[in-house]
Design a protein around this motif. Structure first.
Motif, PDB file in Angstrom:
ATOM      1  N   TYR A  77       0.823  -1.210   0.000  1.00  0.00           N
ATOM      2  CA  TYR A  77       0.000   0.000   0.000  1.00  0.00           C
ATOM      3  C   TYR A  77       0.862   1.267   0.000  1.00  0.00           C
ATOM      4  O   TYR A  77       0.412   2.320  -0.456  1.00  0.00           O
ATOM      5  CB  TYR A  77      -0.953   0.013   1.202  1.00  0.00           C
ATOM      6  N   LEU A  78       2.086   1.177   0.521  1.00  0.00           N
ATOM      7  CA  LEU A  78       2.922   2.386   0.607  1.00  0.00           C
ATOM      8  C   LEU A  78       3.275   2.950  -0.768  1.00  0.00           C
ATOM      9  O   LEU A  78       3.011   4.130  -1.031  1.00  0.00           O
ATOM     10  CB  LEU A  78       4.177   2.117   1.431  1.00  0.00           C
ATOM     11  N   PRO A  79       3.871   2.181  -1.680  1.00  0.00           N
ATOM     12  CA  PRO A  79       4.169   2.769  -2.994  1.00  0.00           C
ATOM     13  C   PRO A  79       2.918   3.229  -3.728  1.00  0.00           C
ATOM     14  O   PRO A  79       2.962   4.223  -4.467  1.00  0.00           O
ATOM     15  CB  PRO A  79       4.898   1.642  -3.742  1.00  0.00           C
ATOM     16  N   ARG A  80       1.799   2.543  -3.517  1.00  0.00           N
ATOM     17  CA  ARG A  80       0.548   2.999  -4.147  1.00  0.00           C
ATOM     18  C   ARG A  80       0.114   4.341  -3.556  1.00  0.00           C
ATOM     19  O   ARG A  80      -0.363   5.224  -4.275  1.00  0.00           O
ATOM     20  CB  ARG A  80      -0.553   1.952  -3.961  1.00  0.00           C
ATOM     21  N   ALA A  81       0.262   4.481  -2.229  1.00  0.00           N
ATOM     22  CA  ALA A  81      -0.125   5.728  -1.571  1.00  0.00           C
ATOM     23  C   ALA A  81       0.694   6.903  -2.086  1.00  0.00           C
ATOM     24  O   ALA A  81       0.182   8.023  -2.226  1.00  0.00           O
ATOM     25  CB  ALA A  81       0.036   5.589  -0.059  1.00  0.00           C
ATOM     26  N   LEU A  82       1.970   6.662  -2.376  1.00  0.00           N
ATOM     27  CA  LEU A  82       2.845   7.745  -2.832  1.00  0.00           C
ATOM     28  C   LEU A  82       2.422   8.293  -4.193  1.00  0.00           C
ATOM     29  O   LEU A  82       2.849   9.386  -4.586  1.00  0.00           O
ATOM     30  CB  LEU A  82       4.297   7.250  -2.896  1.00  0.00           C
ATOM     31  N   GLU A  83       1.592   7.556  -4.904  1.00  0.00           N
ATOM     32  CA  GLU A  83       1.125   7.998  -6.221  1.00  0.00           C
ATOM     33  C   GLU A  83      -0.134   8.857  -6.135  1.00  0.00           C
ATOM     34  O   GLU A  83      -0.616   9.357  -7.155  1.00  0.00           O
ATOM     35  CB  GLU A  83       0.872   6.778  -7.105  1.00  0.00           C
ATOM     36  N   ARG A 135      12.260   0.443   7.861  1.00  0.00           N
ATOM     37  CA  ARG A 135      11.394   1.539   8.303  1.00  0.00           C
ATOM     38  C   ARG A 135      11.941   2.888   7.847  1.00  0.00           C
ATOM     39  O   ARG A 135      11.174   3.773   7.441  1.00  0.00           O
ATOM     40  CB  ARG A 135      11.232   1.498   9.829  1.00  0.00           C
ATOM     41  N   ASP A 136      13.260   3.063   7.900  1.00  0.00           N
ATOM     42  CA  ASP A 136      13.872   4.316   7.453  1.00  0.00           C
ATOM     43  C   ASP A 136      13.640   4.546   5.957  1.00  0.00           C
ATOM     44  O   ASP A 136      13.465   5.688   5.512  1.00  0.00           O
ATOM     45  CB  ASP A 136      15.376   4.325   7.752  1.00  0.00           C
ATOM     46  N   ASN A 137      13.631   3.468   5.193  1.00  0.00           N
ATOM     47  CA  ASN A 137      13.382   3.592   3.762  1.00  0.00           C
ATOM     48  C   ASN A 137      11.958   4.085   3.503  1.00  0.00           C
ATOM     49  O   ASN A 137      11.725   4.918   2.617  1.00  0.00           O
ATOM     50  CB  ASN A 137      13.619   2.251   3.063  1.00  0.00           C
ATOM     51  N   GLU A 144      10.518  12.373   0.551  1.00  0.00           N
ATOM     52  CA  GLU A 144      10.762  12.842  -0.813  1.00  0.00           C
ATOM     53  C   GLU A 144       9.465  13.261  -1.491  1.00  0.00           C
ATOM     54  O   GLU A 144       9.418  14.255  -2.225  1.00  0.00           O
ATOM     55  CB  GLU A 144      11.453  11.736  -1.615  1.00  0.00           C
ATOM     56  N   ARG A 145       8.403  12.502  -1.224  1.00  0.00           N
ATOM     57  CA  ARG A 145       7.098  12.854  -1.823  1.00  0.00           C
ATOM     58  C   ARG A 145       6.581  14.171  -1.259  1.00  0.00           C
ATOM     59  O   ARG A 145       6.044  15.019  -2.007  1.00  0.00           O
ATOM     60  CB  ARG A 145       6.096  11.722  -1.549  1.00  0.00           C
ATOM     61  N   PHE A 146       6.743  14.397   0.029  1.00  0.00           N
ATOM     62  CA  PHE A 146       6.298  15.650   0.623  1.00  0.00           C
ATOM     63  C   PHE A 146       7.185  16.822   0.189  1.00  0.00           C
ATOM     64  O   PHE A 146       6.713  17.954   0.074  1.00  0.00           O
ATOM     65  CB  PHE A 146       6.268  15.536   2.147  1.00  0.00           C
ATOM     66  N   GLN A 147       8.456  16.567  -0.061  1.00  0.00           N
ATOM     67  CA  GLN A 147       9.333  17.614  -0.583  1.00  0.00           C
ATOM     68  C   GLN A 147       8.836  18.080  -1.951  1.00  0.00           C
ATOM     69  O   GLN A 147       8.843  19.280  -2.252  1.00  0.00           O
ATOM     70  CB  GLN A 147      10.777  17.111  -0.684  1.00  0.00           C
ATOM     71  N   ARG A 148       8.395  17.137  -2.774  1.00  0.00           N
ATOM     72  CA  ARG A 148       7.840  17.505  -4.075  1.00  0.00           C
ATOM     73  C   ARG A 148       6.596  18.368  -3.908  1.00  0.00           C
ATOM     74  O   ARG A 148       6.362  19.308  -4.665  1.00  0.00           O
ATOM     75  CB  ARG A 148       7.511  16.253  -4.899  1.00  0.00           C
ATOM     76  N   ALA A 149       5.790  18.028  -2.884  1.00  0.00           N
ATOM     77  CA  ALA A 149       4.571  18.807  -2.632  1.00  0.00           C
ATOM     78  C   ALA A 149       4.911  20.235  -2.217  1.00  0.00           C
ATOM     79  O   ALA A 149       4.214  21.182  -2.606  1.00  0.00           O
ATOM     80  CB  ALA A 149       3.727  18.120  -1.559  1.00  0.00           C
ATOM     81  N   VAL A 150       5.973  20.399  -1.453  1.00  0.00           N
ATOM     82  CA  VAL A 150       6.418  21.737  -1.078  1.00  0.00           C
ATOM     83  C   VAL A 150       6.926  22.471  -2.320  1.00  0.00           C
ATOM     84  O   VAL A 150       6.582  23.637  -2.574  1.00  0.00           O
ATOM     85  CB  VAL A 150       7.520  21.677   0.000  1.00  0.00           C
ATOM     86  N   ASP A 151       7.740  21.803  -3.105  1.00  0.00           N
ATOM     87  CA  ASP A 151       8.311  22.415  -4.310  1.00  0.00           C
ATOM     88  C   ASP A 151       7.224  22.834  -5.301  1.00  0.00           C
ATOM     89  O   ASP A 151       7.366  23.847  -6.000  1.00  0.00           O
ATOM     90  CB  ASP A 151       9.276  21.444  -4.995  1.00  0.00           C
ATOM     91  N   ASP A 152       6.135  22.056  -5.355  1.00  0.00           N
ATOM     92  CA  ASP A 152       5.042  22.334  -6.294  1.00  0.00           C
ATOM     93  C   ASP A 152       4.058  23.360  -5.741  1.00  0.00           C
ATOM     94  O   ASP A 152       3.091  23.723  -6.428  1.00  0.00           O
ATOM     95  CB  ASP A 152       4.291  21.045  -6.629  1.00  0.00           C
ATOM     96  N   GLY A 153       4.261  23.800  -4.492  1.00  0.00           N
ATOM     97  CA  GLY A 153       3.361  24.777  -3.907  1.00  0.00           C
ATOM     98  C   GLY A 153       2.110  24.198  -3.300  1.00  0.00           C
ATOM     99  O   GLY A 153       1.210  24.933  -2.881  1.00  0.00           O
ATOM    100  N   GLU A 154       2.011  22.880  -3.260  1.00  0.00           N
ATOM    101  CA  GLU A 154       0.825  22.246  -2.674  1.00  0.00           C
ATOM    102  C   GLU A 154       0.848  22.340  -1.149  1.00  0.00           C
ATOM    103  O   GLU A 154      -0.185  22.468  -0.511  1.00  0.00           O
ATOM    104  CB  GLU A 154       0.753  20.785  -3.120  1.00  0.00           C
ATOM    105  N   LEU A 155       2.048  22.264  -0.575  1.00  0.00           N
ATOM    106  CA  LEU A 155       2.231  22.469   0.859  1.00  0.00           C
ATOM    107  C   LEU A 155       2.890  23.830   1.078  1.00  0.00           C
ATOM    108  O   LEU A 155       3.657  24.290   0.224  1.00  0.00           O
ATOM    109  CB  LEU A 155       3.112  21.354   1.450  1.00  0.00           C
ATOM    110  N   PRO A 156       2.614  24.479   2.199  1.00  0.00           N
ATOM    111  CA  PRO A 156       3.216  25.793   2.462  1.00  0.00           C
ATOM    112  C   PRO A 156       4.736  25.727   2.403  1.00  0.00           C
ATOM    113  O   PRO A 156       5.336  24.708   2.771  1.00  0.00           O
ATOM    114  CB  PRO A 156       2.741  26.112   3.889  1.00  0.00           C
ATOM    115  N   PRO A 157       5.381  26.796   1.941  1.00  0.00           N
ATOM    116  CA  PRO A 157       6.839  26.775   1.782  1.00  0.00           C
ATOM    117  C   PRO A 157       7.590  26.561   3.094  1.00  0.00           C
ATOM    118  O   PRO A 157       8.722  26.062   3.081  1.00  0.00           O
ATOM    119  CB  PRO A 157       7.157  28.146   1.180  1.00  0.00           C
ATOM    120  N   GLU A 158       6.987  26.912   4.218  1.00  0.00           N
ATOM    121  CA  GLU A 158       7.645  26.722   5.507  1.00  0.00           C
ATOM    122  C   GLU A 158       7.498  25.306   6.058  1.00  0.00           C
ATOM    123  O   GLU A 158       8.045  24.973   7.114  1.00  0.00           O
ATOM    124  CB  GLU A 158       7.101  27.722   6.535  1.00  0.00           C
ATOM    125  N   THR A 159       6.773  24.454   5.332  1.00  0.00           N
ATOM    126  CA  THR A 159       6.585  23.072   5.779  1.00  0.00           C
ATOM    127  C   THR A 159       7.912  22.329   5.795  1.00  0.00           C
ATOM    128  O   THR A 159       8.689  22.393   4.841  1.00  0.00           O
ATOM    129  CB  THR A 159       5.597  22.329   4.850  1.00  0.00           C
TER     130      THR A 159
END
Length: 202
Positions: A77-83, A135-137, A144-159
């Motif tokens: 479910y994890l790799p599917r969730a990342l999509e 677990r670390d992986n 990395e997925r949340f970093q993309r969300a920040v870069d794309d402006g979906e998450l606030p820049p201070e996140t």
């Protein structure tokens, strides 16, 4: 019972290796690495100890193969969730997937990757370290997925994507521990829903 055929002594014959590995995964999932004795494993797998060693290697190697199977099966479910198209959707899918996987009636409760070797003697240290890396992986992929969300402006820049990823994965791993303790699925889902109510918005 395995069927013996002609061939070199100890060569695995007459059993379904895929099914045997599935059964070994369930034993490790239920009992953990050290709690799963060779007798319990081979009885569940329906093979002799000799055949187990020949087909899968020693107990640690068998556990590594079982963890790979778990990652590609129940934990897929994890790799599917990342999509998911949004970071919130990613987090919700991770938590829902964790709840579903750790509370399924036909499977052991909890998570093989969380409880497989939380405590281990010196002989199980490599397996404990393997699961820490596992677990670390998971955390790194979510970060990395949340970093993309920040870069794309979906998450606030201070996140802080690392902190947010740690929050979500800690919740998911905590769900597994609670599920192993018998906490019901609806209560776990309520906790997950509450945890996502204050999700950062752009």
């Amino acid at each position: 019972m395995e069927t013996r055929k002609s061939g070199p002594i100890g060569r695995p014959r007459g059993f379904d290796a895929d099914e045997a590995l599935e059964r070994a995964m369930l034993v490790f999932w239920e009992h953990g690495y050290e709690g799963a004795s060779l007798a319990t494993l081979t009885n569940a797998m329906g093979i002799s100890t000799t055949s187990m060693y020949a087909a899968f290697g020693n107990k640690e190697e068998l556990f590594r193969k079982a963890l790979e199977r778990y990652t590609e099966g129940p934990s897929a479910y994890l790799p599917r969730a990342l999509e998911e198209p949004t970071a919130h959707g990613v987090a919700a899918a991770i938590l829902t997937g964790a709840i579903r996987t750790t509370t399924r009636p036909a499977q052991p409760n909890g998570c093989l990757g969380v409880q497989g070797a939380l405590t281990a003697s010196d002989s199980g240290r490599e397996v404990r370290d393997l699961l820490i890396t596992w677990r670390d992986n998971s955390y790194s992929c979510v970060r990395e997925r949340f970093q993309r969300a920040v870069d794309d402006g979906e998450l606030p820049p201070e996140t802080d994507p690392g902190l947010l990823a740690r929050y979500v994965t800690t919740l998911a791993f905590g769900i597994a521990v609670q599920a192993a303790s018998g906490v019901p699925r609806d209560e776990l889902q309520g906790m997950a829903d509450a945890a996502l109510r204050n999700w950062p918005l752009p």
